[in-house]
Design an enzyme around this catalytic site. Structure first.
Site, PDB file in Angstrom:
ATOM      1  N   THR A  32     -15.069  37.156  35.635  1.00  0.00           N
ATOM      2  CA  THR A  32     -16.011  37.878  36.485  1.00  0.00           C
ATOM      3  C   THR A  32     -17.155  36.954  36.881  1.00  0.00           C
ATOM      4  O   THR A  32     -17.578  36.101  36.094  1.00  0.00           O
ATOM      5  CB  THR A  32     -16.569  39.106  35.735  1.00  0.00           C
ATOM      6  N   SER A  34     -19.520  34.869  40.294  1.00  0.00           N
ATOM      7  CA  SER A  34     -19.410  34.196  41.593  1.00  0.00           C
ATOM      8  C   SER A  34     -18.352  33.093  41.596  1.00  0.00           C
ATOM      9  O   SER A  34     -17.635  32.915  42.583  1.00  0.00           O
ATOM     10  CB  SER A  34     -20.771  33.630  42.002  1.00  0.00           C
ATOM     11  N   GLU A 109     -14.888  39.822  28.773  1.00  0.00           N
ATOM     12  CA  GLU A 109     -14.587  38.405  28.969  1.00  0.00           C
ATOM     13  C   GLU A 109     -14.193  37.731  27.663  1.00  0.00           C
ATOM     14  O   GLU A 109     -13.270  36.914  27.618  1.00  0.00           O
ATOM     15  CB  GLU A 109     -15.802  37.703  29.588  1.00  0.00           C
TER      16      GLU A 109
END
Length: 233
Positions: A32, A34, A109
């Site tokens: 997750t 940019s 994550e």
């Protein structure tokens, strides 16, 4: 001076390099943020070209982008066999230890990274630091019940300022319904010890310290993409 647009191009270059490690038929842990966004889009292009992939997303945002990109997703409540997980990081130290969680998805994550046979981390060169901490706070996911007391224990342990993360004036909620507190620690010299100590505090769900998990570090730099392999553990 490096602009935000320049940094985004470096992130994209790192992402394009990372997908070279993806082979047909693999199950991919989809990070997750940019940088990970560029990776998901690049994997979508491989799927359009005929590659068969299945993904395990680490956030609803990533899941939506993966579906839009044509990547088949695995039921996240099942047991998976993940070949490789690919994600970004907020900081990386010389030993490849990470701070993650700036986007609030650190719990999923870490679960995905721990489940993968190989964990590839993508960053631009500004995320490299001599030691973790300092310019970036350490995110720590905590349960809402008694979070103030939990934060106080974190402050005592870390001797730092601990701030409840907010969004638009309200407490930020993770997808699991928990809160995040950010610990502003000047320098983290022993991340493994700190991670273990934080996880012993009742109310702490998970920390943004990813210690000894990175297998491959891919760094986008103005001079090109730098690929480094972690020493064998």
């Amino acid at each position: 001076m490096t602009t935000l647009q320049d940094l985004d191009q470096l992130k994209q270059a790192a992402a394009l390099k990372a997908v070279d490690y993806v082979k047909d038929g693999m199950v991919i842990g989809l990070g997750t943020g940019s940088t990970a966004k560029h990776m998901v889009i690049a994997l979508g292009e491989k799927v359009k070209a005929g590659m068969t992939l299945r993904g395990v997303p680490t956030s609803q945002e990533t899941a939506a982008l993966a579906r839009q990109s044509g990547i088949t997703l695995i039921d996240t409540e099942n047991r998976w066999d993940i070949d490789v997980a690919i994600d970004g990081a907020d900081q990386v130290d010389p030993a490849f230890n990470l701070i993650k969680g700036g986007g609030g998805a650190l719990l999923k994550e870490k679960i995905v990274a721990a489940s993968a046979r190989q964990f590839i981390v993508l960053v631009d060169h500004t995320k490299r630091v001599p030691a973790l901490g300092g310019t970036f706070p350490l995110p720590i996911e905590v349960v809402p019940f008694g979070w103030g007391s939990t934060a106080r224990e974190i402050e005592r342990l870390t001797k730092s300022r601990v701030v409840l993360r907010e969004r638009q004036g309200n407490p930020f909620r993770t997808e699991a319904g928990n809160l995040i507190v950010d610990a502003h620690i000047d320098r983290i010299d022993r991340p493994e010890e700190l991670e273990s100590a934080l996880n012993l505090i009742p109310g702490v769900v998970e920390t943004g310290l990813f210690v000894g998990r990175t297998d491959i570090l891919i760094v986008g730099t103005p001079q090109g993409v730098d690929v480094q392999y972690a020493p064998r553990r």
